[in-house]
Design a protein around this motif. Structure first.
Motif, PDB file in Angstrom:
ATOM      1  N   VAL A   6     107.715  33.100  21.179  1.00 23.71           N
ATOM      2  CA  VAL A   6     106.633  33.334  22.167  1.00 23.71           C
ATOM      3  C   VAL A   6     105.397  31.927  22.390  1.00 23.71           C
ATOM      4  CG1 VAL A   6     104.272  34.388  22.226  1.00 23.71           C
ATOM      5  CG2 VAL A   6     106.012  35.941  22.032  1.00 23.71           C
ATOM      6  N   THR A   7     104.869  31.267  23.436  1.00 20.15           N
ATOM      7  CA  THR A   7     103.586  30.709  22.907  1.00 20.15           C
ATOM      8  C   THR A   7     101.791  30.337  22.618  1.00 20.15           C
ATOM      9  OG1 THR A   7     104.144  29.850  24.826  1.00 20.15           O
ATOM     10  CG2 THR A   7     105.769  29.058  23.545  1.00 20.15           C
ATOM     11  N   ALA A   8     102.227  31.746  23.358  1.00 20.75           N
ATOM     12  CA  ALA A   8     100.136  31.975  23.283  1.00 20.75           C
ATOM     13  C   ALA A   8      99.966  33.294  23.091  1.00 20.75           C
ATOM     14  CB  ALA A   8      99.474  31.822  24.415  1.00 20.75           C
ATOM     15  N   ILE A   9      99.370  34.204  22.276  1.00 15.68           N
ATOM     16  CA  ILE A   9      98.871  35.047  22.098  1.00 15.68           C
ATOM     17  C   ILE A   9      97.007  35.764  22.451  1.00 15.68           C
ATOM     18  CG2 ILE A   9      98.692  36.776  20.256  1.00 15.68           C
ATOM     19  CD1 ILE A   9     101.065  35.474  19.192  1.00 15.68           C
ATOM     20  N   ILE A  10      97.375  36.687  23.641  1.00 15.56           N
ATOM     21  CA  ILE A  10      96.000  37.283  23.074  1.00 15.56           C
ATOM     22  C   ILE A  10      95.592  38.825  22.887  1.00 15.56           C
ATOM     23  CG2 ILE A  10      96.339  38.687  25.919  1.00 15.56           C
ATOM     24  CD1 ILE A  10      93.933  37.675  26.371  1.00 15.56           C
ATOM     25  N   GLN A  11      94.578  38.785  22.442  1.00 13.59           N
ATOM     26  CA  GLN A  11      94.024  39.722  21.152  1.00 13.59           C
ATOM     27  C   GLN A  11      92.710  40.634  20.660  1.00 13.59           C
ATOM     28  OE1 GLN A  11      93.851  40.712  17.785  1.00 13.59           O
ATOM     29  NE2 GLN A  11      94.798  38.704  16.716  1.00 13.59           N
ATOM     30  N   VAL A  51      89.217  31.146  21.462  1.00 18.03           N
ATOM     31  CA  VAL A  51      90.126  31.110  21.643  1.00 18.03           C
ATOM     32  C   VAL A  51      89.873  30.439  19.182  1.00 18.03           C
ATOM     33  CG1 VAL A  51      91.262  28.605  20.778  1.00 18.03           C
ATOM     34  CG2 VAL A  51      90.553  29.178  23.587  1.00 18.03           C
ATOM     35  N   VAL A  52      90.914  30.773  18.945  1.00 18.26           N
ATOM     36  CA  VAL A  52      90.842  30.755  17.532  1.00 18.26           C
ATOM     37  C   VAL A  52      91.280  29.669  16.495  1.00 18.26           C
ATOM     38  CG1 VAL A  52      89.191  33.167  17.703  1.00 18.26           C
ATOM     39  CG2 VAL A  52      91.678  32.988  17.242  1.00 18.26           C
ATOM     40  N   THR A  53      92.261  29.897  17.064  1.00 20.27           N
ATOM     41  CA  THR A  53      93.593  28.582  16.898  1.00 20.27           C
ATOM     42  C   THR A  53      92.832  27.655  17.289  1.00 20.27           C
ATOM     43  OG1 THR A  53      95.112  29.147  18.805  1.00 20.27           O
ATOM     44  CG2 THR A  53      95.641  29.985  16.917  1.00 20.27           C
ATOM     45  N   LYS A  54      93.960  26.132  16.259  1.00 19.03           N
ATOM     46  CA  LYS A  54      93.568  24.635  16.285  1.00 19.03           C
ATOM     47  C   LYS A  54      94.750  24.174  17.809  1.00 19.03           C
ATOM     48  CE  LYS A  54      94.099  24.001  11.906  1.00 19.03           C
ATOM     49  NZ  LYS A  54      95.356  23.308  10.399  1.00 19.03           N
ATOM     50  N   ARG A  55      95.090  25.022  18.332  1.00 23.04           N
ATOM     51  CA  ARG A  55      95.635  24.626  19.714  1.00 23.04           C
ATOM     52  C   ARG A  55      95.463  25.439  20.729  1.00 23.04           C
ATOM     53  NH1 ARG A  55      99.675  25.099  23.969  1.00 23.04           N
ATOM     54  NH2 ARG A  55     100.736  26.705  23.010  1.00 23.04           N
ATOM     55  N   LYS A  56      94.333  24.924  21.994  1.00 24.69           N
ATOM     56  CA  LYS A  56      93.724  26.135  23.394  1.00 24.69           C
ATOM     57  C   LYS A  56      95.184  26.134  24.338  1.00 24.69           C
ATOM     58  CE  LYS A  56      89.246  23.654  23.263  1.00 24.69           C
ATOM     59  NZ  LYS A  56      88.882  22.979  24.336  1.00 24.69           N
ATOM     60  N   PRO A  57      94.921  26.591  24.618  1.00 24.63           N
ATOM     61  CA  PRO A  57      96.156  27.859  25.412  1.00 24.63           C
ATOM     62  C   PRO A  57      96.206  26.523  27.024  1.00 24.63           C
ATOM     63  CG  PRO A  57      94.659  29.049  25.398  1.00 24.63           C
ATOM     64  CD  PRO A  57      94.454  27.938  24.322  1.00 24.63           C
ATOM     65  N   THR A  58      97.461  26.290  27.649  1.00 21.10           N
ATOM     66  CA  THR A  58      97.187  25.644  28.584  1.00 21.10           C
ATOM     67  C   THR A  58      96.556  25.922  29.399  1.00 21.10           C
ATOM     68  OG1 THR A  58      99.226  26.489  29.436  1.00 21.10           O
ATOM     69  CG2 THR A  58      99.261  24.372  27.446  1.00 21.10           C
ATOM     70  N   GLU A  59      96.710  25.539  30.581  1.00 21.49           N
ATOM     71  CA  GLU A  59      95.898  25.859  32.757  1.00 21.49           C
ATOM     72  C   GLU A  59      97.119  27.265  31.911  1.00 21.49           C
ATOM     73  OE1 GLU A  59      94.631  25.044  36.822  1.00 21.49           O
ATOM     74  OE2 GLU A  59      94.460  23.975  35.030  1.00 21.49           O
ATOM     75  N   GLN A  60      98.280  27.218  32.935  1.00 22.79           N
ATOM     76  CA  GLN A  60      98.868  28.223  32.719  1.00 22.79           C
ATOM     77  C   GLN A  60      99.231  29.774  31.584  1.00 22.79           C
ATOM     78  OE1 GLN A  60     101.300  28.232  35.748  1.00 22.79           O
ATOM     79  NE2 GLN A  60     101.929  30.421  34.800  1.00 22.79           N
ATOM     80  N   GLU A  61      99.600  29.123  30.571  1.00 20.60           N
ATOM     81  CA  GLU A  61      99.254  30.254  29.449  1.00 20.60           C
ATOM     82  C   GLU A  61      97.801  31.427  29.845  1.00 20.60           C
ATOM     83  OE1 GLU A  61     101.794  27.951  25.949  1.00 20.60           O
ATOM     84  OE2 GLU A  61      99.353  27.865  25.872  1.00 20.60           O
TER      85      GLU A  61
END
Length: 510
Positions: free
Chosen positions: A474-479, A387-397
């Motif tokens: 979009v609420t979350a990104i994976i890269q 996780v590289v952002t301040k907000r962590k993704p939720t479990e569903q995300e």
């Protein structure tokens, strides 16, 4: 002296009938070991190889035909007076026909629990040597390696019409056969020694079928299979219904097979032009297919669908409502088959899509050469995510991010996939820049883009793709991460409260 035929076969299919008719056509039979016993027990006259060589079979049969009286009889050119004189001086009689097939090396390798010793003993030495000698001298010697050619050779022999054209065709089959045989042996030893990319790279394939044409009607094509394929393979699929597969069918079906194997839950994958146009997973197969269909109900038309559970009545009814080229699944219930086979042109393929594919080399031809690499079997699980952002993704995300990551791996680069609630909602494939793929995926998703996650097969060289995704909801990104300007994309995410995770793994697909 009459004509002589040397027969030594591991596959004894049809050999006694062939030998009987050869003797009736005036040939004297020479034979070895088990073949000699089989022929003689059938009441057919034959002489042992050691009567020809004057030397016994030794070393458990390792040495029996490797003798000048055998190879001189095969290689001596009848039109060369010096050859004929030397044959006479050395009491070498011509051999006019060789009928040989080889120790079953392929079948031995595929045996469960086979020992190295058994594998080595099933490397044929004398057989390929006789075949190559006879094939080299095809103008004087008829050589038969395939029992399927027995009838044609007999017909020609009886009519004394063993033409030079037929002899050369048979010789070509020999060198194809021995090249195939040696390639399998070379592959075995390369594997044993751990040599990944040797100085010369030899592969072999066996024809499954000719195809009507290639990608386009003006291109000719055929389908070949690896002889020692391990794990699930499209070449092993059982076709239950429909006309022959085309070149494009096979390409698309293989793409669908590779994608469906990413998912453990009941899953459905729709493929068009080797890209997924819809993927869905659910607790029930019919629900999974509904998600895959709803992801892009336009592009699925005329596509390929792969499923990883037996197709039941309910799923078959859904499948039958649209035009599909192929449905690939582990099996079909009788009710499902009855429903789907009402359609004349749909192809039904049964293949254990839950069984994993073997890790293999991927070979791509280029002008005058080839590129070879490992297949992309790289996978990521939740613990691998950074996780590289301040907000962590939720479990569903996180669940949706991993789902999308498995999908984007199989989309042509540059690739962007939007997903939500175990369904792809937008796919952008093969664009020359990443934001172009994002625009396609977001436009396709429409309102479904709100609350979705985005997967990118490679890093963002600049933050424009992220900015465009955020505007779409979009609420979350994976890269993968790894760009010199990573921080720009992170800052944009933090500014809007978006979560972003890195995989440290890229999935380019060209």
């Amino acid at each position: 002296m009459g004509k002589r035929a040397l027969i030594s076969v591991s596959d004894k299919t049809g050999i006694t009938a062939f030998a009987k008719e050869l003797t009736e056509a005036g040939y004297e039979i020479i034979s070895t070991g088990g073949t000699l016993k089989t022929i003689q027990e059938a009441g057919i006259a034959a002489i042992a190889i050691d009567e020809v060589t004057g030397f016994p079979e030794i070393m458990d049969g390792r040495v029996k035909t490797l003798h000048p009286k055998v190879h001189g009889g095969l290689l001596g050119k009848r039109s060369n007076p010096n050859h004929m004189q030397q044959m006479e001086e050395n009491e070498i009689n011509p051999i006019d026909m060789v009928v040989v097939n080889l120790y079953p090396f392929k079948q031995t390798l595929l045996k469960e629990g086979v020992s190295k010793e058994e594998i080595i003993e099933n490397i044929d030495i004398g057989g390929p040597t006789m075949l190559r000698s006879a094939a080299k001298n095809f103008e004087d010697v008829v050589v038969v390696v395939n029992p399927a050619d027995y009838d044609a050779v007999l017909d020609a022999a009886k009519k004394d019409e063993l033409s030079i054209e037929l002899r050369q065709q048979l010789a070509a089959k020999v060198f194809q056969h021995t090249a195939n045989y040696d390639a399998m042996i070379a592959g075995y030893f390369a594997e044993q020694t751990g040599e990944e990319f040797p100085e010369t790279y030899t592969v072999t394939y066996e024809k499954v079928q000719n195809l009507r044409y290639g990608e386009n009607p003006h291109q000719i094509a055929a389908f070949y299979a690896a002889p020692l394929r391990d794990g699930v393979s499209l070449a092993s699929a059982e076709q239950l219904h429909g006309k022959e597969l085309s070149y494009n069918n096979i390409q698309d079906a293989n793409a669908a097979l590779e994608i469906i194997q990413e998912y453990d839950m009941p899953a459905a994958v729709a493929v068009k032009h080797m890209n997924p146009c819809g993927i869905g997973i659910a607790r029930d197969l019919s629900d999974a297919f509904k998600l895959a269909y709803d992801a892009d109900p336009v592009s699925i038309f005329g596509g390929i669908v792969a499923l990883n559970r037996e197709v039941d009545k309910q799923t078959a009814e859904q499948l039958s409502e649209i035009f599909l080229e192929i449905v690939l699944a582990p099996d079909f219930t009788e009710e499902a088959k009855e429903i789907l086979t009402r359609k004349k042109n749909i192809r039904l393929l049964a293949l254990d899509t839950m069984r994993s594919q073997a890790i293999a080399h991927k070979l791509t031809t280029v002008s005058g050469g080839a590129l070879i690499q490992h297949q992309d079997t790289g996978q990521v699980v939740s613990n691998d995510l950074e996780v590289v952002t301040k907000r962590k993704p939720t479990e569903q995300e996180v669940e949706d991010l991993l789902f999308a990551w498995k999908a984007v791996k199989h989309v042509k680069s540059n690739a962007i996939v939007l997903a939500k609630d175990n369904q792809t909602v937008g796919v952008g494939a093969g664009q020359m820049n990443r934001v172009g793929s994002a625009k396609i995926a977001i436009e396709q998703a429409g309102e479904k883009a709100k609350g979705s996650v985005l997967a990118s097969d490679a890093f963002f060289p600049m933050p424009d793709t992220v900015e465009y995704a955020i505007k779409a909801g979009v609420t979350a990104i994976i890269q993968p991460g790894g760009s010199k300007r990573d921080q720009d994309s992170i800052d944009v995410c933090d500014e809007h409260g978006i979560a972003m995770v890195y995989t440290s793994m890229r999935h380019f697909k060209h």
